[in-house]
Design an enzyme around this catalytic site. Structure first.
Site, short mmCIF file in Angstrom:
data_model
loop_
_atom_site.label_atom_id
_atom_site.label_comp_id
_atom_site.label_asym_id
_atom_site.label_seq_id
_atom_site.Cartn_x
_atom_site.Cartn_y
_atom_site.Cartn_z
N TYR A 101 -49.61 6.88 -48.62
CA TYR A 101 -50.61 6.68 -49.67
C TYR A 101 -50.25 7.43 -50.96
O TYR A 101 -51.14 7.77 -51.73
CB TYR A 101 -51.98 7.12 -49.17
CG TYR A 101 -52.68 6.08 -48.29
CD1 TYR A 101 -53.02 4.83 -48.82
CD2 TYR A 101 -53.02 6.34 -46.98
CE1 TYR A 101 -53.68 3.88 -48.05
CE2 TYR A 101 -53.68 5.39 -46.19
CZ TYR A 101 -54.01 4.16 -46.74
OH TYR A 101 -54.66 3.21 -45.98
N ARG A 115 -63.55 -6.18 -42.09
CA ARG A 115 -64.28 -4.97 -42.52
C ARG A 115 -65.79 -5.15 -42.39
O ARG A 115 -66.50 -4.20 -42.04
CB ARG A 115 -63.87 -4.59 -43.94
CG ARG A 115 -62.50 -3.87 -43.94
CD ARG A 115 -61.94 -3.71 -45.33
NE ARG A 115 -60.83 -2.75 -45.37
CZ ARG A 115 -59.98 -2.67 -46.39
NH1 ARG A 115 -60.10 -3.49 -47.43
NH2 ARG A 115 -59.01 -1.79 -46.37
N GLU A 173 -43.79 -0.77 -47.61
CA GLU A 173 -44.58 -0.32 -46.46
C GLU A 173 -43.93 -0.73 -45.13
O GLU A 173 -43.97 0.03 -44.17
CB GLU A 173 -46.00 -0.88 -46.57
CG GLU A 173 -46.75 -0.26 -47.75
CD GLU A 173 -48.13 -0.86 -47.99
OE1 GLU A 173 -48.54 -1.76 -47.22
OE2 GLU A 173 -48.79 -0.42 -48.94
N THR A 183 -62.72 -3.53 -49.74
CA THR A 183 -62.49 -2.15 -49.31
C THR A 183 -63.77 -1.50 -48.79
O THR A 183 -63.76 -0.81 -47.76
CB THR A 183 -61.96 -1.33 -50.51
OG1 THR A 183 -60.87 -2.03 -51.11
CG2 THR A 183 -61.51 0.05 -50.09
N ASN A 211 -62.63 2.25 -42.80
CA ASN A 211 -62.78 0.81 -43.09
C ASN A 211 -61.82 -0.08 -42.28
O ASN A 211 -61.45 -1.16 -42.73
CB ASN A 211 -62.73 0.54 -44.59
CG ASN A 211 -61.39 0.88 -45.21
OD1 ASN A 211 -60.48 1.34 -44.53
ND2 ASN A 211 -61.27 0.63 -46.50
N PHE A 254 -60.37 10.85 -53.68
CA PHE A 254 -60.57 10.62 -52.25
C PHE A 254 -59.30 10.85 -51.43
O PHE A 254 -59.30 10.64 -50.22
CB PHE A 254 -61.11 9.19 -52.01
CG PHE A 254 -60.23 8.09 -52.55
CD1 PHE A 254 -59.09 7.66 -51.88
CD2 PHE A 254 -60.55 7.47 -53.75
CE1 PHE A 254 -58.29 6.65 -52.37
CE2 PHE A 254 -59.74 6.44 -54.26
CZ PHE A 254 -58.62 6.04 -53.57
N LYS A 304 -56.78 1.04 -38.36
CA LYS A 304 -57.02 2.46 -38.65
C LYS A 304 -57.73 3.16 -37.47
O LYS A 304 -58.25 2.49 -36.56
CB LYS A 304 -57.85 2.56 -39.94
CG LYS A 304 -57.11 2.04 -41.19
CD LYS A 304 -57.91 2.30 -42.47
CE LYS A 304 -57.17 1.81 -43.70
NZ LYS A 304 -57.91 2.15 -44.96
N HIS A 355 -55.84 -1.60 -42.95
CA HIS A 355 -55.08 -1.58 -44.21
C HIS A 355 -54.26 -2.86 -44.27
O HIS A 355 -53.77 -3.34 -43.24
CB HIS A 355 -54.12 -0.38 -44.25
CG HIS A 355 -53.03 -0.56 -45.28
ND1 HIS A 355 -53.22 -0.26 -46.59
CD2 HIS A 355 -51.77 -1.07 -45.18
CE1 HIS A 355 -52.12 -0.57 -47.28
NE2 HIS A 355 -51.22 -1.06 -46.43
P1 RTP Z 1 -55.95 -0.12 -48.00
O1 RTP Z 1 -54.90 0.35 -49.00
O2 RTP Z 1 -56.29 0.92 -46.96
O3 RTP Z 1 -55.59 -1.45 -47.42
O4 RTP Z 1 -57.32 -0.39 -48.78
P2 RTP Z 1 -57.54 -1.11 -50.16
O5 RTP Z 1 -56.23 -1.63 -50.70
O6 RTP Z 1 -58.64 -2.08 -49.96
O7 RTP Z 1 -58.05 0.09 -51.04
P3 RTP Z 1 -57.22 1.15 -51.93
O8 RTP Z 1 -57.77 1.11 -53.30
O9 RTP Z 1 -55.74 0.95 -51.76
O10 RTP Z 1 -57.65 2.52 -51.27
C1 RTP Z 1 -57.02 3.01 -50.11
C2 RTP Z 1 -58.07 3.54 -49.15
O11 RTP Z 1 -58.67 4.69 -49.75
C3 RTP Z 1 -60.05 4.72 -49.41
N1 RTP Z 1 -60.87 4.72 -50.60
N2 RTP Z 1 -61.89 5.49 -50.75
N3 RTP Z 1 -64.16 6.82 -51.74
C4 RTP Z 1 -63.57 5.88 -52.48
O12 RTP Z 1 -63.97 5.57 -53.57
C5 RTP Z 1 -62.40 5.22 -51.94
N4 RTP Z 1 -61.71 4.29 -52.55
C6 RTP Z 1 -60.72 3.97 -51.68
C7 RTP Z 1 -60.36 3.51 -48.58
O13 RTP Z 1 -60.36 3.88 -47.21
C8 RTP Z 1 -59.23 2.57 -48.88
O14 RTP Z 1 -58.98 1.69 -47.82
MG MG Z 2 -54.50 -0.42 -50.89
#
Ligand code: RTP
Ligand code: MG
Length: 142
Positions: free
Chosen positions: A51, A104, A128, A93, A114, A59, A11, A117
């Site tokens: 996304y 991370r 993807e 995350t 973070n 968010f 990222k 991805h």
């Molecule tokens: P990613 O998709 O980026 O690999 O991350 P992830 O699976 O660990 O998390 P996901 O639930 O898919 O969320 C995508 C991205 O959104 C941001 N996020 N912010 N502020 C919040 O509560 C929140 N929750 C998620 C994070 O940058 C996350 O990587």
């Molecule tokens: Mg995710």
């Protein structure tokens, strides 16, 4: 476990920290091979489409704003159990909850910035990878 492919994105925060090489080294040391790789600056439309599953989340706008704030490196990683292995290497995350030694924990600054991805299921990985790469841009190791 059979060979699997997953999509990884380094990222904008991690690219800005000059950590591309350190992060890719972690994948390679763990037995994942880079079989496709490109650097690009995502448009708003491309980030929103990527996304789309989070469109209704509070968010979402911050996430799209962050992902378009600078260049990213998008890769296809291939290896044994690649999807889960990549998620293990990434850590939680929220970097405050990420285990020591994960990407991370070492490179992320916040839940938004973070560092990486990774696809979270075989279905997401397929979608993807197709979202970023044409078939002839992927170079399997055989
Ligand atoms: P990613 O998709 O980026 O690999 O991350 P992830 O699976 O660990 O998390 P996901 O639930 O898919 O969320 C995508 C991205 O959104 C941001 N996020 N912010 N502020 C919040 O509560 C929140 N929750 C998620 C994070 O940058 C996350 O990587
Ligand atoms: Mg995710």
């Amino acid at each position: 476990m059979a060979q699997q492919r997953t999509l990884s994105i380094i990222k904008p925060d991690a690219v800005g920290k000059n950590a591309i090489g350190d992060i890719i080294a972690r994948f390679e040391k763990a037995g994942l091979a880079v079989v496709a790789c490109k650097m690009l600056h995502l448009s708003q439309e491309k980030a929103e489409g990527f996304y789309a599953e989070h469109r209704e989340r509070p968010f979402f706008n911050d996430l799209v704003g962050f992902m378009t704030s600078g260049p990213v490196v998008v890769q296809v990683l291939e290896g044994d159990n690649a999807i889960a292995k990549n998620r293990d290497l990434m850590g939680a995350t929220d970097p405050k909850k990420a285990e020591a030694g994960t990407i991370r924990a070492d490179f992320a600054s916040s839940i938004d910035a973070n560092a990486v991805h990774g696809s979270d299921s075989p279905e997401s990985a397929e979608r993807e990878i197709d979202y970023f790469f044409a078939a002839d841009e992927i170079c399997p190791r055989g």
